[in-house]
Design an enzyme around this catalytic site. Structure first.
Site, PDB file in Angstrom:
ATOM      1  N   ALA A 132       0.796  -1.137  -0.462  1.00  0.00           N
ATOM      2  CA  ALA A 132      -0.202  -0.010   0.246  1.00  0.00           C
ATOM      3  C   ALA A 132       0.942   1.167   0.267  1.00  0.00           C
ATOM      4  O   ALA A 132      -0.155   2.644  -0.395  1.00  0.00           O
ATOM      5  CB  ALA A 132      -0.736   0.258   1.147  1.00  0.00           C
ATOM      6  N   PRO A 134       3.351   4.770  -0.808  1.00  0.00           N
ATOM      7  CA  PRO A 134       2.767   5.732  -0.124  1.00  0.00           C
ATOM      8  C   PRO A 134       1.354   6.032   0.519  1.00  0.00           C
ATOM      9  O   PRO A 134       1.395   7.555   0.624  1.00  0.00           O
ATOM     10  CB  PRO A 134       3.844   6.776  -0.108  1.00  0.00           C
ATOM     11  CG  PRO A 134       4.262   6.340  -2.135  1.00  0.00           C
ATOM     12  CD  PRO A 134       3.675   5.040  -1.906  1.00  0.00           C
ATOM     13  N   GLY A 135       0.834   4.971  -0.715  1.00  0.00           N
ATOM     14  CA  GLY A 135      -0.829   5.237  -0.668  1.00  0.00           C
ATOM     15  C   GLY A 135      -1.614   6.376  -1.738  1.00  0.00           C
ATOM     16  O   GLY A 135      -3.046   6.453  -1.035  1.00  0.00           O
ATOM     17  N   SER A 136      -1.393   6.144  -2.449  1.00  0.00           N
ATOM     18  CA  SER A 136      -1.860   6.864  -3.638  1.00  0.00           C
ATOM     19  C   SER A 136      -2.863   6.332  -3.841  1.00  0.00           C
ATOM     20  O   SER A 136      -3.673   6.757  -4.370  1.00  0.00           O
ATOM     21  CB  SER A 136      -1.320   7.005  -5.026  1.00  0.00           C
ATOM     22  OG  SER A 136      -0.324   5.705  -5.256  1.00  0.00           O
ATOM     23  N   LYS A 137      -2.398   4.829  -4.165  1.00  0.00           N
ATOM     24  CA  LYS A 137      -4.150   3.828  -4.508  1.00  0.00           C
ATOM     25  C   LYS A 137      -4.852   3.878  -3.047  1.00  0.00           C
ATOM     26  O   LYS A 137      -6.204   3.769  -3.293  1.00  0.00           O
ATOM     27  CB  LYS A 137      -3.255   2.619  -5.419  1.00  0.00           C
ATOM     28  CG  LYS A 137      -2.412   2.835  -6.271  1.00  0.00           C
ATOM     29  CD  LYS A 137      -2.668   1.293  -7.014  1.00  0.00           C
ATOM     30  CE  LYS A 137      -1.376   1.934  -8.094  1.00  0.00           C
ATOM     31  NZ  LYS A 137       0.240   3.222  -7.839  1.00  0.00           N
ATOM     32  N   ASP A 155       1.940  -3.257   4.196  1.00  0.00           N
ATOM     33  CA  ASP A 155       3.532  -2.533   3.355  1.00  0.00           C
ATOM     34  C   ASP A 155       4.611  -2.941   3.741  1.00  0.00           C
ATOM     35  O   ASP A 155       4.416  -3.706   5.600  1.00  0.00           O
ATOM     36  CB  ASP A 155       3.671  -0.720   3.444  1.00  0.00           C
ATOM     37  CG  ASP A 155       4.448  -0.906   1.808  1.00  0.00           C
ATOM     38  OD1 ASP A 155       4.241  -0.905   0.750  1.00  0.00           O
ATOM     39  OD2 ASP A 155       5.849  -0.609   2.219  1.00  0.00           O
ATOM     40  N   ASP A 202      -0.366  -4.203  -6.262  1.00  0.00           N
ATOM     41  CA  ASP A 202       0.422  -3.475  -6.716  1.00  0.00           C
ATOM     42  C   ASP A 202       1.298  -3.828  -6.449  1.00  0.00           C
ATOM     43  O   ASP A 202       1.997  -2.748  -5.317  1.00  0.00           O
ATOM     44  CB  ASP A 202      -0.012  -1.637  -6.483  1.00  0.00           C
ATOM     45  CG  ASP A 202       0.289  -1.533  -7.222  1.00  0.00           C
ATOM     46  OD1 ASP A 202       0.445  -1.362  -9.392  1.00  0.00           O
ATOM     47  OD2 ASP A 202       1.018  -0.488  -7.442  1.00  0.00           O
ATOM     48  N   CYS A 255       4.482  -1.088 -12.465  1.00  0.00           N
ATOM     49  CA  CYS A 255       4.416   0.142 -13.600  1.00  0.00           C
ATOM     50  C   CYS A 255       5.548   0.246 -14.628  1.00  0.00           C
ATOM     51  O   CYS A 255       6.353  -0.096 -14.396  1.00  0.00           O
ATOM     52  CB  CYS A 255       4.983   1.364 -12.730  1.00  0.00           C
ATOM     53  SG  CYS A 255       6.021   1.002 -11.900  1.00  0.00           S
TER      54      CYS A 255
END
Lengths: 327, 145
Positions: A132, A134-137, A155, A202, A255
């Site tokens: 998770a 740094p938390g964007s998603k 994380d 992710d 990515c």
């Protein structure tokens, strides 16, 4: 082809390694497209932001930021909460803006907004975000769920989780529980006791798709790293699937562009779990997942996965597969 | 963190009533005097994870119980902006000082206690009004650099 690439970009500080360039050629199968890809790699990525709808209305923020910067609304691409900042920004401009400090937006690339949008959790559901920080998603998922239900955000790194916790607080997220463990260990503790409606996987990857943000990736990239990451990714995905409810959805994303970290990982899971891939419909140009890579054949299901190329959609390169558990 | 029940929970809800946000708050947790909120499902999972001896953190920091009243957190001021009914307007100069982390002077000498500050359409945090001055509580990472 490689010689041509070296010649074309000879004045650049970082150049792709031969195997990296060959992989791109194998994937795109077209010299013109390969050059378009590398041209895009050397074109800096414009900043983009996602409106944090937990704290701010999209139209209201649009009105405010339009007074500061020239922005382009990404609604036409199905990203109604996203804006690309076309004004040339100085370092810190986005992070220091009042609207950012008040938690009205999150600085995030357009491609990176897609995994949460594709997972599209229903309100009040039970979600797991495996990697998770740094938390964007995570903050995006919380906004999509309108702060209902629960997100278990894990994380492995406690240091990175400090950033995650800070972002959750800034964005006003009230439905998250944060753990910091090796994911496989966490699964062992939860297996058979807790199952999730939606899971976001992710995974850490070789970041080939983010080269526009950091050209140093050309230098650090190597095949061994990809193979090592692929093993970790397989382990994370398989473990995550053990916690997915029947008829639940899981999104696997990276990515990066090489199939070893993408199709190969999902194919590995397809052979071991009663899962199917779901077709992903987006308003941007995407390409099908590959079903063969360097002599290795993958399930035809992988055609339903998507590849996002920076020359097709002006953002980062991404791979996304949407999986449904069908026990 | 422990779940608030009974009298203590009622006291916190009463304090939140002043700001107009008590109806949105269900599960309340406290860690000493710091108050956190969670959705009911997150509270359930948090309890379970805790019992499983897995180190975890949860909850949105809502504010702190102080002897002068309940100090709403900086982030809660924007999260509940649609509900907030008790606030004090500040002007541009005052807002600038506020975001630098400085206390700001106000004319109202009689009023005291915690007040949410509003600058134009933004709620910009909660400060303690005492002796004609509002004490600054803007977190360091939200101050203007």
């Amino acid at each position: 082809m490689y010689e041509e690439i070296l010649e074309r970009y000879k004045d650049k500080k970082y150049l792709p390694k031969k195997e990296f360039a060959e992989n791109i050629f194998l994937l795109l199968k077209n010299k013109k497209e390969v050059l378009e890809f590398f041209d895009k790699c050397y074109t800096p990525l414009l900043f983009s932001i996602r409106v944090n709808t937990l704290k701010m209305d999209i139209e209201k923020l649009k009105e405010r930021i339009e007074k500061k910067w020239y922005v382009e609304w990404q609604k036409k691409y199905g990203l109604e909460e996203a804006f690309v900042i076309k004004t040339k920004l100085e370092p810190g401009d986005l992070g220091n803006a009042l609207e950012h400090r008040l938690g009205y937006y999150y600085v995030q690339s357009l491609s990176s907004m897609l995994p949460s949008k594709i997972l599209m959790p229903e309100k009040n559901s039970f979600i797991l975000d495996c990697c998770a920080a740094p938390g964007s998603k995570t903050t995006h998922l919380a906004a999509l769920m309108q702060n209902t239900g629960v997100i278990l955000a894990n994380d492995i790194s406690w240091k990175r989780n400090i950033a995650l916790l800070s972002n959750l607080q800034r964005c006003g997220v009230i439905n998250a529980v944060v753990t910091s463990m090796a994911f496989q260990k966490l699964v062992k503790r939860l297996e058979g006791k807790i199952y999730f409606d939606y899971i976001l996987v992710d995974v850490p990857c070789s970041n080939e798709g983010t080269v526009r943000k950091n050209l140093n990736i050309f230098k650090t990239w190597n095949k061994k790293l990809c193979l090592w990451l692929s093993k970790i990714q397989k382990s994370i995905l398989l473990n995550a699937l053990t916690l997915l409810k029947n008829n639940g959805y899981l999104v696997y994303s990276t990515c990066t562009l090489n199939p070893i970290e993408n199709e190969s990982v999902v194919d590995f899971a397809l052979k071991r779990f009663p899962i199917k891939l779901e077709k992903i419909k987006l308003k941007i140009k995407t390409r099908e997942g590959v079903i063969e890579w360097k002599g290795e054949k993958y399930s035809k299901e992988l055609k339903k996965a998507i590849r996002i190329w920076p020359q097709d959609f002006d953002s980062e390169g991404f791979f996304i597969a949407k999986i449904k558990m069908e026990k | 963190m422990e779940k608030l029940k009974g009298k203590k929970k009622r006291e916190v809800l009463e304090a939140l009533k002043d700001y107009g946000i008590e109806k949105d708050i269900k599960d309340i947790y406290c860690d000493n005097s710091s108050i956190y909120i969670l959705t009911p499902k997150a509270a359930e999972l948090f309890d379970y994870i805790n019992k499983s001896n897995i180190k975890c953190r949860a909850g949105f920091y809502l504010g702190k119980i102080e002897k002068e009243g309940f100090r709403l957190s900086f982030d809660a001021c924007q999260l509940f902006s649609n509900k907030i009914k008790k606030y004090m307007e500040v002007n541009e100069d005052q807002a600038k000082k506020w975001f630098k982390g400085e206390d700001i002077k106000v004319i109202e000498k009689e009023k005291k206690g915690f007040f949410i500050l509003r600058f134009k359409e933004d709620f910009i945090g909660c400060g303690l009004l005492k002796d004609g001055k509002i004490k600054n509580y803007v977190p360091k990472d939200r101050r203007e650099k």
